[in-house]
Design a protein around this motif. Structure first.
Motif, PDB file in Angstrom:
ATOM      1  N   ASP A  28       0.826  -1.213   0.000  1.00 39.06           N
ATOM      2  CA  ASP A  28       0.000   0.000   0.000  1.00 39.06           C
ATOM      3  C   ASP A  28       0.860   1.263   0.000  1.00 39.06           C
ATOM      4  O   ASP A  28       0.542   2.242  -0.671  1.00 39.06           O
ATOM      5  CB  ASP A  28      -0.994   0.001   1.181  1.00 39.06           C
ATOM      6  N   ILE A  29       1.974   1.237   0.729  1.00 44.61           N
ATOM      7  CA  ILE A  29       2.827   2.439   0.741  1.00 44.61           C
ATOM      8  C   ILE A  29       3.534   2.581  -0.613  1.00 44.61           C
ATOM      9  O   ILE A  29       3.760   3.694  -1.091  1.00 44.61           O
ATOM     10  CB  ILE A  29       3.826   2.435   1.935  1.00 44.61           C
ATOM     11  N   ASP A  30       3.847   1.447  -1.254  1.00 47.65           N
ATOM     12  CA  ASP A  30       4.448   1.522  -2.600  1.00 47.65           C
ATOM     13  C   ASP A  30       3.498   2.296  -3.518  1.00 47.65           C
ATOM     14  O   ASP A  30       3.915   3.134  -4.323  1.00 47.65           O
ATOM     15  CB  ASP A  30       4.670   0.119  -3.193  1.00 47.65           C
ATOM     16  N   VAL A  31       2.196   2.007  -3.338  1.00 48.32           N
ATOM     17  CA  VAL A  31       1.196   2.669  -4.185  1.00 48.32           C
ATOM     18  C   VAL A  31       1.070   4.139  -3.814  1.00 48.32           C
ATOM     19  O   VAL A  31       0.919   4.992  -4.699  1.00 48.32           O
ATOM     20  CB  VAL A  31      -0.178   1.954  -4.061  1.00 48.32           C
ATOM     21  N   GLU A  32       1.165   4.452  -2.514  1.00 51.50           N
ATOM     22  CA  GLU A  32       1.057   5.882  -2.162  1.00 51.50           C
ATOM     23  C   GLU A  32       2.151   6.695  -2.851  1.00 51.50           C
ATOM     24  O   GLU A  32       1.915   7.808  -3.316  1.00 51.50           O
ATOM     25  CB  GLU A  32       1.138   6.118  -0.649  1.00 51.50           C
ATOM     26  N   LEU A  33       3.353   6.131  -2.926  1.00 50.78           N
ATOM     27  CA  LEU A  33       4.433   6.877  -3.580  1.00 50.78           C
ATOM     28  C   LEU A  33       4.106   7.121  -5.059  1.00 50.78           C
ATOM     29  O   LEU A  33       4.406   8.179  -5.606  1.00 50.78           O
ATOM     30  CB  LEU A  33       5.772   6.149  -3.423  1.00 50.78           C
ATOM     31  N   ILE A  34       3.477   6.138  -5.680  1.00 51.71           N
ATOM     32  CA  ILE A  34       3.088   6.318  -7.087  1.00 51.71           C
ATOM     33  C   ILE A  34       2.000   7.403  -7.187  1.00 51.71           C
ATOM     34  O   ILE A  34       2.049   8.271  -8.075  1.00 51.71           O
ATOM     35  CB  ILE A  34       2.552   4.985  -7.678  1.00 51.71           C
ATOM     36  N   MET A  35       1.049   7.372  -6.252  1.00 50.38           N
ATOM     37  CA  MET A  35      -0.005   8.397  -6.248  1.00 50.38           C
ATOM     38  C   MET A  35       0.604   9.791  -6.062  1.00 50.38           C
ATOM     39  O   MET A  35       0.184  10.760  -6.667  1.00 50.38           O
ATOM     40  CB  MET A  35      -1.014   8.161  -5.107  1.00 50.38           C
ATOM     41  N   MET A  36       1.603   9.844  -5.196  1.00 54.25           N
ATOM     42  CA  MET A  36       2.287  11.112  -4.936  1.00 54.25           C
ATOM     43  C   MET A  36       2.968  11.604  -6.218  1.00 54.25           C
ATOM     44  O   MET A  36       2.874  12.770  -6.585  1.00 54.25           O
ATOM     45  CB  MET A  36       3.322  10.870  -3.839  1.00 54.25           C
ATOM     46  N   ASN A  37       3.645  10.677  -6.912  1.00 53.42           N
ATOM     47  CA  ASN A  37       4.266  11.026  -8.187  1.00 53.42           C
ATOM     48  C   ASN A  37       3.222  11.591  -9.148  1.00 53.42           C
ATOM     49  O   ASN A  37       3.422  12.638  -9.763  1.00 53.42           O
ATOM     50  CB  ASN A  37       4.906   9.799  -8.850  1.00 53.42           C
ATOM     51  N   ILE A  38       2.087  10.896  -9.234  1.00 48.62           N
ATOM     52  CA  ILE A  38       1.054  11.300 -10.186  1.00 48.62           C
ATOM     53  C   ILE A  38       0.545  12.706  -9.851  1.00 48.62           C
ATOM     54  O   ILE A  38       0.345  13.540 -10.734  1.00 48.62           O
ATOM     55  CB  ILE A  38      -0.106  10.272 -10.183  1.00 48.62           C
ATOM     56  N   ARG A  39       0.387  12.964  -8.553  1.00 45.87           N
ATOM     57  CA  ARG A  39      -0.071  14.299  -8.155  1.00 45.87           C
ATOM     58  C   ARG A  39       0.974  15.362  -8.523  1.00 45.87           C
ATOM     59  O   ARG A  39       0.654  16.450  -8.992  1.00 45.87           O
ATOM     60  CB  ARG A  39      -0.368  14.334  -6.653  1.00 45.87           C
ATOM     61  N   LEU A  40       2.247  15.027  -8.320  1.00 48.94           N
ATOM     62  CA  LEU A  40       3.317  15.972  -8.679  1.00 48.94           C
ATOM     63  C   LEU A  40       3.260  16.295 -10.165  1.00 48.94           C
ATOM     64  O   LEU A  40       3.322  17.447 -10.578  1.00 48.94           O
ATOM     65  CB  LEU A  40       4.692  15.385  -8.336  1.00 48.94           C
ATOM     66  N   TRP A  41       3.111  15.256 -10.990  1.00 50.31           N
ATOM     67  CA  TRP A  41       3.098  15.478 -12.447  1.00 50.31           C
ATOM     68  C   TRP A  41       1.889  16.343 -12.828  1.00 50.31           C
ATOM     69  O   TRP A  41       1.984  17.192 -13.695  1.00 50.31           O
ATOM     70  CB  TRP A  41       3.065  14.166 -13.238  1.00 50.31           C
ATOM     71  N   LYS A  42       0.762  16.101 -12.129  1.00 53.36           N
ATOM     72  CA  LYS A  42      -0.451  16.876 -12.424  1.00 53.36           C
ATOM     73  C   LYS A  42      -0.235  18.353 -12.084  1.00 53.36           C
ATOM     74  O   LYS A  42      -0.519  19.246 -12.882  1.00 53.36           O
ATOM     75  CB  LYS A  42      -1.620  16.299 -11.610  1.00 53.36           C
ATOM     76  N   GLU A  43       0.322  18.586 -10.896  1.00 45.82           N
ATOM     77  CA  GLU A  43       0.560  19.971 -10.451  1.00 45.82           C
ATOM     78  C   GLU A  43       1.512  20.697 -11.406  1.00 45.82           C
ATOM     79  O   GLU A  43       1.424  21.898 -11.589  1.00 45.82           O
ATOM     80  CB  GLU A  43       1.184  19.988  -9.049  1.00 45.82           C
ATOM     81  N   LEU A  44       2.444  19.927 -11.992  1.00 41.46           N
ATOM     82  CA  LEU A  44       3.443  20.545 -12.883  1.00 41.46           C
ATOM     83  C   LEU A  44       2.976  20.584 -14.336  1.00 41.46           C
ATOM     84  O   LEU A  44       3.667  21.113 -15.205  1.00 41.46           O
ATOM     85  CB  LEU A  44       4.764  19.767 -12.802  1.00 41.46           C
ATOM     86  N   GLY A  45       1.810  20.007 -14.593  1.00 41.01           N
ATOM     87  CA  GLY A  45       1.260  20.021 -15.957  1.00 41.01           C
ATOM     88  C   GLY A  45       1.994  19.089 -16.914  1.00 41.01           C
ATOM     89  O   GLY A  45       2.052  19.350 -18.116  1.00 41.01           O
TER      90      GLY A  45
END
Ligand code: HAM
Length: 424
Positions: free
Chosen positions: A139-156
């Motif tokens: 589950d924490i492995d997935v949170e890191l991926i979710m975090m990455n995805i949010r970063l990419w979204k914020e950066l466009g």
């Protein structure tokens, strides 16, 4: 003529025209990491060489060829950090914040690797890294991926990156696979280039991500690590993939993804931006459940990633020029003393305005000059508004909005209210 001294090869200057976009991107990254409850840790840039030899592995490119190592005046052999994970664990063991605890940490700063410089690959580069300790489930492995995805979204940049994952299994299963791989390579020795032959017994897994097309072709037929996973690692990986599927996250399982540092086990990940060319990995990481123990601590599960800020900045600027255009450093108000006598007044007023309106940027004209010259400077600063001060009438201020050319005379006491209205 004296020869100019130039920067060290592969070490870049970040000029004021670029640093503002860096600040904007870094702030987005930090804000997002904080929003997940991750805390910042600041670590030294120099560590003992033994830390990296033990953590990254003696036969990796980083330790063998790329470290900046020197002996200091005491005879200690020290290294400019090539990455942040090892230092983070060293600090965790030293300060006792890993044992029996859960930690979610991030760090940011320069790393040093003596690689051949090219676009996207520097000898001094900057990373933001995340390290999580004490959590072993997928589950924490997935949170890191979710975090990455949010970063990419914020950066466009979401539409310009793709995710590759793999599992390296446990230490044991990885060793079994290594032996099978060596047998396969021995059978195909005639196809291997010199570099691969050198690595075959020392670090055969690195051959899997060779860039040589002939080797790439050969590797297609090589045994795949996924077929040699131990049961627990297989369950972990299957759960990880299941969660990614349930969250609608797109990814590709790349059985040849092994990473360049020796400390990984189970989950490994890389984010790739193809438009960046050969240096296209913007973020990489994975689990390193054995490393804390290997460095002298208690057995602690751990996972993390690091992203290369230079590559992220390059990608953001390339795919999203609007981002750069809307994030240039311009000031709000330029304060002009009409004559030399008004200089002190200008300094005082600037300070008063900064106290009253801390969210805005004020620049005071220094070095004199007639009115025309000073207005030219204000335009160069891309100021929205200029204020002109005159000692002849101490209470009268001229305010000009450079965006629409409108000018008005007001009394000193009205200035803050007027600026609030004009700048809102
Ligand atoms: P790494 O894959 O060596 O992993 O580096 C992470 C990222 O740093 C790369 O994906 C790339 O974006 C950037 N990078 C690496 N080398 C250079 C370079 N010479 N020039 C510019 N950018 C570069 C690590 O460093 C691990 N410590 C990541 C990690 C954290 N694993 C677990 N926790």
């Amino acid at each position: 003529m004296i020869k100019n001294i130039q920067a060290v090869r592969g070490m870049k200057d970040y000029l004021p025209t670029n640093t503002y976009i860096w600040q904007v991107i870094e702030n987005i990254l930090k804000k997002t990491l904080n929003s997940y409850g991750y805390k910042e840790i600041r670590l030294p840039i120099i560590e003992k060489i033994s830390l990296y030899k033990r953590a990254i592995g003696n036969v990796t490119d980083i330790v063998e060829k790329e470290m900046y190592t020197f002996t200091d005046r005491n005879g200690d052999v020290l290294t400019l950090r090539p990455e942040g994970t090892a230092g983070c664990i060293r600090a965790g063991i030293e300060h006792g914040f890993l044992y029996n605890q859960e930690q979610r940490l991030w760090y940011m700063g320069p790393m040093f690797r003596h690689e051949r410089p090219q676009k996207g690959r520097y000898r001094q580069f900057n990373q933001i890294g995340v390290e999580v300790f004490g959590l072993k489930g997928p589950d924490i492995d997935v949170e890191l991926i979710m975090m990455n995805i949010r970063l990419w979204k914020e950066l466009g940049i979401s539409n310009h990156v793709r995710l590759e994952i793999n599992s390296l299994g446990s230490l044991n299963s990885c060793n079994n696979y290594r032996n099978v791989l060596i047998k396969f390579l021995e059978k195909n020795k005639n196809v291997l280039d010199e570099n691969c032959k050198n690595r075959m017994y020392i670090n055969p897994m690195r051959i899997l991500d060779s860039k040589n097309p002939i080797i790439k072709n050969l590797i297609h037929d090589a045994p795949k690590i996924n077929d040699y996973l131990d049961d627990d690692s297989r369950i972990h990986f299957n759960k990880f993939c299941k969660l990614l599927n349930e969250l609608d996250i797109r990814y590709k399982i790349n059985p040849y993804l092994v990473r360049g540092l020796d400390y990984y086990n189970r989950t490994v990940i890389e984010w790739i931006a193809d438009s960046l060319g050969s240096q296209s990995t913007i973020c990489g990481g994975g689990r390193y459940d054995n490393l804390v123990k290997q460095l002298g601590g208690y057995c602690t599960p751990a996972i993390g990633f690091a992203l290369g800020i230079e590559r992220i900045v390059c990608l953001v600027e390339g795919v999203n020029p609007y981002f750069k255009a809307t994030n240039t450093f311009n000031i709000d108000v330029y304060i002009i003393p009409y004559n030399e006598d008004a200089q002190l007044m200008a300094i005082n007023l600037s300070e008063k305005l900064r106290d009253a309106m801390p969210q805005f940027k004020f620049v005071t004209n220094f070095g004199g000059g007639n009115l025309k010259k000073q207005i030219k400077r204000a335009v160069k600063w891309q100021a929205s508004i200029i204020i002109i001060l005159n000692t002849i009438n101490l209470n009268e201020i001229i305010v000009k909005d450079l965006r629409n050319g409108k000018q008005q005379k007001i009394s000193k006491s009205q200035i803050i209210n007027l600026l609030h209205t004009l700048l809102k």
